[in-house]
Design a protein around this motif. Structure first.
Motif, PDB file in Angstrom:
ATOM      1  N   TYR A  42       7.171  26.038  37.536  1.00 60.46           N
ATOM      2  CA  TYR A  42       7.167  25.361  36.234  1.00 60.46           C
ATOM      3  C   TYR A  42       6.822  26.333  35.109  1.00 60.46           C
ATOM      4  CZ  TYR A  42       6.056  22.317  32.361  1.00 60.46           C
ATOM      5  OH  TYR A  42       6.038  21.744  31.113  1.00 60.46           O
ATOM      6  N   ILE A  45       9.675  28.557  34.237  1.00 58.31           N
ATOM      7  CA  ILE A  45      10.676  27.834  33.424  1.00 58.31           C
ATOM      8  C   ILE A  45      10.216  27.781  31.961  1.00 58.31           C
ATOM      9  CG2 ILE A  45      11.721  25.557  33.023  1.00 58.31           C
ATOM     10  CD1 ILE A  45      11.484  25.110  36.101  1.00 58.31           C
ATOM     11  N   TYR A  55      16.491  27.164  25.928  1.00 54.08           N
ATOM     12  CA  TYR A  55      16.073  26.987  27.325  1.00 54.08           C
ATOM     13  C   TYR A  55      14.804  26.137  27.403  1.00 54.08           C
ATOM     14  CZ  TYR A  55      19.123  31.070  28.243  1.00 54.08           C
ATOM     15  OH  TYR A  55      20.176  31.948  28.337  1.00 54.08           O
ATOM     16  N   THR A  57      12.823  22.923  29.029  1.00 50.34           N
ATOM     17  CA  THR A  57      12.821  21.974  30.152  1.00 50.34           C
ATOM     18  C   THR A  57      11.505  21.223  30.126  1.00 50.34           C
ATOM     19  OG1 THR A  57      14.171  23.501  31.447  1.00 50.34           O
ATOM     20  CG2 THR A  57      13.057  21.753  32.667  1.00 50.34           C
ATOM     21  N   PHE A  62      11.101  18.609  35.504  1.00 52.05           N
ATOM     22  CA  PHE A  62      10.640  19.412  36.629  1.00 52.05           C
ATOM     23  C   PHE A  62      10.059  18.522  37.738  1.00 52.05           C
ATOM     24  CE2 PHE A  62       7.367  21.726  38.973  1.00 52.05           C
ATOM     25  CZ  PHE A  62       8.180  22.683  39.573  1.00 52.05           C
ATOM     26  N   THR A  94      15.163  24.323  42.200  1.00 52.61           N
ATOM     27  CA  THR A  94      14.757  24.666  40.824  1.00 52.61           C
ATOM     28  C   THR A  94      15.612  25.811  40.297  1.00 52.61           C
ATOM     29  OG1 THR A  94      12.500  23.990  41.361  1.00 52.61           O
ATOM     30  CG2 THR A  94      12.784  25.318  39.376  1.00 52.61           C
ATOM     31  N   TYR A  97      19.096  24.485  39.420  1.00 52.00           N
ATOM     32  CA  TYR A  97      19.085  23.586  38.259  1.00 52.00           C
ATOM     33  C   TYR A  97      18.938  24.389  36.959  1.00 52.00           C
ATOM     34  CZ  TYR A  97      17.539  19.914  35.049  1.00 52.00           C
ATOM     35  OH  TYR A  97      17.426  19.068  33.972  1.00 52.00           O
ATOM     36  N   ILE A  98      18.010  25.337  36.946  1.00 51.90           N
ATOM     37  CA  ILE A  98      17.759  26.114  35.722  1.00 51.90           C
ATOM     38  C   ILE A  98      18.849  27.166  35.516  1.00 51.90           C
ATOM     39  CG2 ILE A  98      16.128  27.651  34.534  1.00 51.90           C
ATOM     40  CD1 ILE A  98      15.144  24.748  34.741  1.00 51.90           C
ATOM     41  N   ASN A  99      19.282  27.786  36.610  1.00 53.26           N
ATOM     42  CA  ASN A  99      20.307  28.837  36.546  1.00 53.26           C
ATOM     43  C   ASN A  99      21.592  28.324  35.900  1.00 53.26           C
ATOM     44  OD1 ASN A  99      21.118  31.601  37.586  1.00 53.26           O
ATOM     45  ND2 ASN A  99      22.696  30.358  38.546  1.00 53.26           N
ATOM     46  N   PHE A 110      15.340  35.499  34.954  1.00 50.71           N
ATOM     47  CA  PHE A 110      14.650  34.287  35.417  1.00 50.71           C
ATOM     48  C   PHE A 110      14.232  34.413  36.881  1.00 50.71           C
ATOM     49  CE2 PHE A 110      15.175  29.938  37.346  1.00 50.71           C
ATOM     50  CZ  PHE A 110      13.965  29.445  36.890  1.00 50.71           C
ATOM     51  N   ASN A 372      20.452  17.721  30.256  1.00 53.14           N
ATOM     52  CA  ASN A 372      20.776  18.764  31.235  1.00 53.14           C
ATOM     53  C   ASN A 372      21.566  19.837  30.508  1.00 53.14           C
ATOM     54  OD1 ASN A 372      19.614  17.344  33.339  1.00 53.14           O
ATOM     55  ND2 ASN A 372      21.494  16.226  33.786  1.00 53.14           N
TER      56      ASN A 372
END
Length: 429
Positions: A42, A45, A55, A57, A62, A94, A97-99, A110, A372
């Motif tokens: 977390y 992120i 970016y 989130t 999360f 994770t 999802y973030i990538n 990242f 998203n």
């Protein structure tokens, strides 16, 4: 007698409660590593929002990933195995999802950030090791350090080596080793691919360090050959036990995959880059799903009422809405969160809201945190470009391959995809 019986009963219950408490505490401790990994992920992120304002989130997003990983992780009767499965599943979910919502230039940053934080939290690395990796010998002055004994080595590399010998116990004797074995070190330094060669004097001792060996090699390459650091960083991720090849292999998210993860009340924001526009793929997917064409509104002066009307109609009729260039309609974007929450109770389950936007410092954080995020850039690397071209739903699918049933057609198709990937890679030059 009654009092005695009552006292005995209370005593028995207290002993049972004590046992239950210690059992709960024991179980909680067994699952603590999963919570630690969640916290590392977390905060990695959160720190990415310093790289790019888009970016963002939220903790809620999360937590959905965190709880989802518990569901998806393979079950196991042994608690330690179960925890290990949860950690692996959570880390990969994770990352994916973030990538998906990062620009190509920031993807390696990242995953490297996550890997280093994991090693620091496991106390296998110190924060000073990460600082050394980031800064090298930038804080030193060539006139105040030991005189450089090699003519072939530039000053900035020498400062890096001096800092390395001072800050990392493993490399404390590296200057003496280099002087004693100068020919081999010079050959290693001047090689085109030093990261593929054996490191003079240190290869075996680095290999023996199973946990931090890949990081020590990365540190040395970063100090002596900064130009090879990105390739070495990928090698480090591939060889680190906590990560692995899955985190550096190219992955392509198709519009279909994005759609499958969507729900009516959570919009998707496509972060735009040069030459990447998702409009066509959204329209093609809409036709594939046999739905009416999406309402496409390009925001700008006077377009906000039109967009608002289209959203209302989409919510009622269950159609799709695509708002383009949302950074030009910040007034509507500031109200979007409240608009969606007001319309949510009467929302048709087929309604979908897509947005495209360039990064903008004033883009509302609340909206970014509820959406998203997806980037639509071509991936980096010739192999990744070819793989993307052959991903169904992007360019070439089975239908296109079989359209003309001759070998020449397939060869032509491959040649076109190969040329396309080469041209994409040449953009930076």
């Amino acid at each position: 007698a009654n009092t005695k019986a009552k006292a005995a009963e209370v005593n028995t219950k207290l002993i049972a409660a004590d046992e239950t408490r210690s059992n709960i505490a024991e179980k909680r401790e067994q699952f603590r590593p999963a919570a630690t990994r969640g916290s590392v992920l977390y905060f990695s992120i959160v720190e990415m929002s310093l790289v790019n304002v888009m970016y963002q989130t939220s903790l809620t997003q999360f937590l959905e990933l965190f709880m989802g990983s518990m569901e998806k992780a393979e079950k196991a009767s042994l608690a330690s195995k179960r925890v290990s499965n949860i950690i692996d599943t959570m880390t990969y979910m994770t990352y994916r999802y973030i990538n998906r919502g990062l620009y190509e230039a920031d993807k390696l940053t990242f995953i490297l950030l996550i890997a280093l934080k994991i090693l620091v939290s496991a106390q296998q690395l110190k924060a000073s090791d990460v600082t050394l990796f980031l800064r090298g010998g930038a804080a030193l002055d060539i006139n105040s350090v030991r005189r450089k004994p090699f003519n072939w080595m530039p000053n900035d590399i020498w400062l890096n080596i001096v800092q390395l010998s001072q800050s990392n116990k493993f490399f404390s004797n590296i200057i003496g080793d280099m002087i004693a074995n100068e020919t081999m070190w010079k050959r290693w330094y001047e090689d085109n691919e030093p990261e593929q060669m054996s490191i003079p004097d240190y290869e075996q001792t680095i290999s023996d360090q199973s946990h931090i060996g890949p990081f020590l090699k990365l540190l040395l390459v970063r100090c002596m050959r900064v130009d090879r650091s990105i390739l070495m960083a990928k090698e480090f991720l591939r060889n680190t036990k906590e990560m692995g090849a899955a985190y550096v292999e190219p992955v392509t998210d198709t519009i279909e995959m994005v759609y499958n993860d969507m729900v009516p009340d959570v919009p998707v924001i496509f972060l735009l880059s040069r030459g990447a526009d998702p409009t066509d793929s959204i329209e093609v997917l809409c036709r594939k799903k046999k739905l009416p064409p999406p309402a496409v509104i390009s925001l700008g002066e006077g377009q906000e009422p039109v967009a608002f009307k289209a959203i209302n109609a989409g919510v009622v009729n269950g159609t799709w809405v695509l708002l383009q260039n949302c950074e030009l309609g910040l007034g509507l974007m500031n109200d979007m969160e409240s608009i969606i929450s007001k319309l949510k109770p009467n929302m048709d389950p087929n309604f979908r809201l897509f947005m495209t936007a360039l990064p903008h410092p004033d883009f509302p954080l609340g909206l970014l945190q509820m959406c998203n995020k997806v980037t639509n850039e071509p991936p980096a690397g010739l192999k990744a470009g070819l793989l993307r071209s052959y991903t169904p739903g992007v360019m070439v699918d089975q239908d296109k391959i079989e359209r003309v049933d001759t070998a020449q057609w397939r060869q032509l198709l491959f040649a076109l995809c190969f040329l396309h990937s080469i041209v994409q890679e040449r953009r930076k030059f």
